[in-house]
Enzyme design. Structure first.
Site, PDB file in Angstrom:
ATOM      1  N   GLY A 131      45.185  36.151  45.730  1.00  0.00           N
ATOM      2  CA  GLY A 131      46.328  36.811  46.338  1.00  0.00           C
ATOM      3  C   GLY A 131      47.385  35.787  46.689  1.00  0.00           C
ATOM      4  CD  GLN A 155      50.218  32.183  50.398  1.00  0.00           C
ATOM      5  OE1 GLN A 155      50.011  33.287  49.923  1.00  0.00           O
ATOM      6  NE2 GLN A 155      49.285  31.243  50.425  1.00  0.00           N
ATOM      7  CB  CYS A 176      44.854  30.277  52.717  1.00  0.00           C
ATOM      8  SG  CYS A 176      46.600  30.683  52.678  1.00  0.00           S
ATOM      9  CG  LEU A 177      46.379  29.728  46.563  1.00  0.00           C
ATOM     10  CD1 LEU A 177      47.303  30.374  45.547  1.00  0.00           C
ATOM     11  CD2 LEU A 177      45.401  28.790  45.871  1.00  0.00           C
ATOM     12  CG  HIS A 221      44.288  36.081  53.425  1.00  0.00           C
ATOM     13  ND1 HIS A 221      43.461  35.073  53.860  1.00  0.00           N
ATOM     14  CD2 HIS A 221      45.364  35.468  52.872  1.00  0.00           C
ATOM     15  CE1 HIS A 221      44.030  33.901  53.583  1.00  0.00           C
ATOM     16  NE2 HIS A 221      45.174  34.110  52.975  1.00  0.00           N
ATOM     17  CD  GLU A 222      47.349  37.025  49.981  1.00  0.00           C
ATOM     18  OE1 GLU A 222      48.440  36.502  50.275  1.00  0.00           O
ATOM     19  OE2 GLU A 222      46.341  36.348  49.713  1.00  0.00           O
ATOM     20  CG  HIS A 235      50.043  34.806  53.916  1.00  0.00           C
ATOM     21  ND1 HIS A 235      50.194  33.529  54.402  1.00  0.00           N
ATOM     22  CD2 HIS A 235      48.935  34.776  53.140  1.00  0.00           C
ATOM     23  CE1 HIS A 235      49.200  32.760  53.946  1.00  0.00           C
ATOM     24  NE2 HIS A 235      48.423  33.499  53.175  1.00  0.00           N
TER      25      HIS A 235
HETATM   26 NI    NI Z   1      46.709  32.864  52.171  1.00  0.00          NI
END
Ligand code: NI
Length: 178
Positions: free
Chosen positions: A46, A51, A99-100, A141-142, A145
């Site tokens: 995701g 991000q 998480c990226l 999670h997304e 963000h």
């Molecule tokens: Ni993330």
């Protein structure tokens, strides 16, 4: 399509509430395409627009990126614009999240087991999706963000501090390798 730059913790854009999208046009669709490419390139499940440095309420996910042998391949991408959680189950689950924007780290986070989300799709059409377990976790999670919340913000202070120390070590060794 082009791969976008990833913004990592503690960049302030990751802690900002993102703006709603007022019109799903070609510019937004180009962003969706580029976000998906970026997510696949970094083997994420995701990705949220903040991000990649865009403070807009847009996410892409693909939770089906494994074939029968467990190998990596693009599965079923989903594009969600202005996603809103309209139902949350009482049941919660613990899931190990990464998480990226916080490379090389992971931790268990408590989430709702099932949710229902209303959103606009790639064509700007209103849709609803019900998700349970892993896809529900990824969606939560997304969507977090978009409200400037990272999964580490949902950990106890002790666990969060430990993870941030490990992140620092990870970054130092990454720099040494480069
Ligand atoms: Ni993330």
């Amino acid at each position: 399509m082009s791969k976008l730059k990833l913004y990592e913790y503690p960049h302030p854009i990751l802690h900002k509430k993102a703006e709603r999208v007022t019109k799903v046009d070609d510019e937004i669709r180009k962003l969706l395409d580029d976000m998906l490419e970026t997510m696949y390139a970094d083997k994420g499940v995701g990705l949220a627009a903040p991000q990649v440095g865009v403070s807009k309420r847009i996410i892409v996910i693909d939770t089906e990126q494994r074939d029968e042998d467990g190998n990596y391949k693009p599965g079923r991408p989903m594009y969600l614009i202005n996603p809103e959680i309209i139902y949350k189950s009482e049941e919660k689950i613990l899931f190990c999240e990464g998480c990226l924007s916080i490379p090389g780290q992971s931790a268990e986070v408590e989430r709702y087991e099932s949710i229902k989300v209303r959103y606009l799709d790639y064509d700007g059409k209103e849709q609803e999706i019900e998700a349970t377990d892993y896809p529900a976790v990824v969606l939560q999670h997304e969507i977090d963000h978009l409200d400037g919340i990272l999964y580490i913000d949902r950990l106890s202070r002790l666990k969060r501090n430990m993870l941030l120390k490990k992140l620092e070590k990870y970054r130092n060794s990454r720099e040494e390798q480069e």
